[in-house]
Design an enzyme around this catalytic site. Structure first.
Site, PDB file in Angstrom:
ATOM      1  N   ASP A 167       8.746   8.209 -14.652  1.00 22.20           N
ATOM      2  CA  ASP A 167       7.934   9.355 -15.071  1.00 22.20           C
ATOM      3  C   ASP A 167       6.844   8.955 -16.059  1.00 22.20           C
ATOM      4  OD1 ASP A 167       9.435  11.199 -13.592  1.00 22.20           O
ATOM      5  OD2 ASP A 167      10.822  11.568 -15.249  1.00 22.20           O
ATOM      6  N   ARG A 226      15.879  13.912 -28.711  1.00 21.93           N
ATOM      7  CA  ARG A 226      14.502  14.344 -28.426  1.00 21.93           C
ATOM      8  C   ARG A 226      13.684  14.658 -29.673  1.00 21.93           C
ATOM      9  NH1 ARG A 226      15.682  11.600 -24.359  1.00 21.93           N
ATOM     10  NH2 ARG A 226      15.628  12.546 -22.301  1.00 21.93           N
ATOM     11  N   ASP A 273      14.375  19.226 -21.731  1.00 17.97           N
ATOM     12  CA  ASP A 273      13.720  18.247 -22.586  1.00 17.97           C
ATOM     13  C   ASP A 273      12.309  18.664 -22.989  1.00 17.97           C
ATOM     14  OD1 ASP A 273      15.803  16.456 -22.943  1.00 17.97           O
ATOM     15  OD2 ASP A 273      15.377  15.368 -21.106  1.00 17.97           O
ATOM     16  N   SER A 326      19.116   9.348 -12.171  1.00 18.42           N
ATOM     17  CA  SER A 326      18.214   9.486 -13.309  1.00 18.42           C
ATOM     18  C   SER A 326      19.072   9.396 -14.565  1.00 18.42           C
ATOM     19  CB  SER A 326      17.497  10.845 -13.228  1.00 18.42           C
ATOM     20  OG  SER A 326      16.915  11.121 -14.476  1.00 18.42           O
TER      21      SER A 326
HETATM   22  N1  ARG Z   1      21.230  18.184 -19.225  1.00 14.62           N
HETATM   23  C1  ARG Z   1      21.149  17.337 -20.370  1.00 14.62           C
HETATM   24  C2  ARG Z   1      20.327  17.988 -21.431  1.00 14.62           C
HETATM   25  O1  ARG Z   1      19.616  18.898 -21.173  1.00 14.62           O
HETATM   26  C3  ARG Z   1      20.691  15.942 -20.041  1.00 14.62           C
HETATM   27  C4  ARG Z   1      19.238  15.722 -19.896  1.00 14.62           C
HETATM   28  C5  ARG Z   1      19.012  14.323 -19.480  1.00 14.62           C
HETATM   29  N2  ARG Z   1      17.645  14.032 -19.386  1.00 14.62           N
HETATM   30  C6  ARG Z   1      17.160  13.220 -18.451  1.00 14.62           C
HETATM   31  N3  ARG Z   1      15.886  12.978 -18.513  1.00 14.62           N
HETATM   32  N4  ARG Z   1      17.900  12.688 -17.508  1.00 14.62           N
HETATM   33  O2  ARG Z   1      20.421  17.613 -22.572  1.00 14.62           O
END
Ligand code: ARG
Length: 393
Positions: free
Chosen positions: A12, A92, A121, A171
């Site tokens: 990405d 994050r 995110d 991922s």
């Molecule tokens: N569902 C989880 C969250 O919202 C994991 C997110 C993982 N992010 C990723 N880019 N794979 O915190």
């Protein structure tokens, strides 16, 4: 235009570098923040330059992540929907803050991230950017372009970008607090995650045939020792991820409610996070009173929901932390556990300032408790029930 981009080295964000140049004629400053993901950071830097970055920054934020973010999550027993230790969610705001700092230092006009438009995110990055660099524009190439994985790979190949011939079909997002695994066959909630999805946690068939005992020590709600030996949080987390994983402990597989209203099947491995949160919860029960525990559970739940939904920077989170910090003053002691074949059992706990009073609760003759006092208490306790049931007749 100058842009600071949160750069993981993945598909990405690699695509994002080129896209920002193409669409905005931007000079792209890439920022990779080490929060304990096991990566070849030299290779990430090379990829950034090959993709067109004008300058790359690497920031080692492991200690900060452990001491200022993970420590708070432990004190708050933070498990979103009772399951997810918030590993990705917690990282994050720290990553976004570091990117914003560099953006300001380099005189950038914008900050950028590679999040999609349907996840959580984006909320976490955007909210932290809003709080730390409110005057900068936020760019999110993947979201703006509405690209999917196939489109991105095609774009990368066409533009000669250095993407890995996919090491994994999943991922992955990883840091010292846990590893999130998404995509491919995991999107079918009935499909069992294959062994190769996991990195920390061993398949049950391969775990040792003898249980392993560990003693975890806390001071003021924060882990400070392992098996009686004082250690930094970073060390304790590293060791627990290893030992827990060896015993097949630490997988979470649940249906999670994203902020935007979608349900998603999420798979995580987080041995250290689960061990530390569960032992911390147990220790709190030795020390805090019933009302204190019950009220704190509500605070803890709100705290976890706020972090999940990207509101780390909100003043309410800080106010909740002030309550939580106050509650942790006496949360000092040890919890003993046994790990075996994918399970963790708590086998003992001790604390200097325990509210647990063996000399009173004991069934033996030595009990200091005068049972006669129970009679009046019990009579009054049921008074209301007596009166309300009578009035129903
Ligand atoms: N569902 C989880 C969250 O919202 C994991 C997110 C993982 N992010 C990723 N880019 N794979 O915190």
């Amino acid at each position: 235009m100058k842009v600071a981009l949160a750069y993981s080295g993945g598909l990405d964000t690699t695509v994002a570098i080129r896209w920002l140049q193409e669409k905005y004629g931007a000079e792209v400053y890439t920022v990779t923040v080490d929060v304990g993901q096991e990566e070849d950071f030299k290779e990430i830097e090379e990829k950034a330059y090959k993709s067109g970055a004008v300058k790359h920054y690497h920031i080692d934020a492991r200690q900060k992540f452990a001491e200022e973010y993970v420590a708070r999550a432990i004190k708050a027993n933070a498990l979103y929907e009772g399951e997810y230790p918030l590993s990705s969610a917690l990282s994050r705001p720290l990553i976004a803050e570091e990117v914003a700092k560099i953006a300001l230092r380099e005189g950038c006009d914008a900050v950028a991230h590679g999040c999609t438009g349907k996840g959580n995110d984006q909320l976490r990055f955007d909210a932290t950017f809003a709080a730390t660099a409110p005057d900068l524009k936020i760019l999110a190439p993947v979201r703006e372009w509405n690209m999917n994985r196939e489109d991105e790979i095609e774009y990368a190949l066409k533009n000669g970008l250095p993407i890995n011939p996919r090491k994994s079909r999943f991922s992955i997002d990883e840091n010292l607090w846990g590893r999130s695994i998404e995509a491919a066959e995991l999107e079918d909630p009935w499909t069992e995650p294959p062994n190769e999805a996991f990195k920390l946690v061993k398949p049950l068939e391969e775990t040792p045939n003898t249980p392993e005992e560990l003693v975890i020590g806390f001071t003021g709600g924060i882990p400070t020792s392992l098996n009686g030996e004082n250690s930094t949080m970073l060390e304790i987390i590293g060791k627990l991820n290893k030992i827990g994983g060896q015993h097949g402990y630490g997988v979470i597989d649940h249906i999670e409610d994203r902020v935007i209203g979608l349900k998603s099947r999420e798979v995580y491995e987080a041995p250290a996070a689960l061990i530390l949160i569960k032992t911390h919860m147990d220790l709190e029960k030795m020390i805090l009173g019933r009302r204190h525990l019950s009220f704190k559970q509500q605070i803890d739940k709100t705290w976890a929901e706020m972090i999940y939904s990207g509101l780390w920077a909100d003043p309410l989170r800080k106010a909740l932390d002030a309550f939580i910090d106050e509650s942790q003053k006496n949360v000092t002691g040890e919890v003993r556990i046994k790990l075996y074949k994918g399970t963790m059992r708590i086998t003992g706990r001790r604390a200097e300032k325990a509210a647990y009073a063996k000399e009173i609760i004991t069934y033996s003759r030595e009990s200091l408790f005068d049972q006669k006092a129970g009679e009046g208490f019990s009579k009054l306790w049921s008074l209301e029930t007596r009166l309300t049931t009578l009035s129903e007749k």
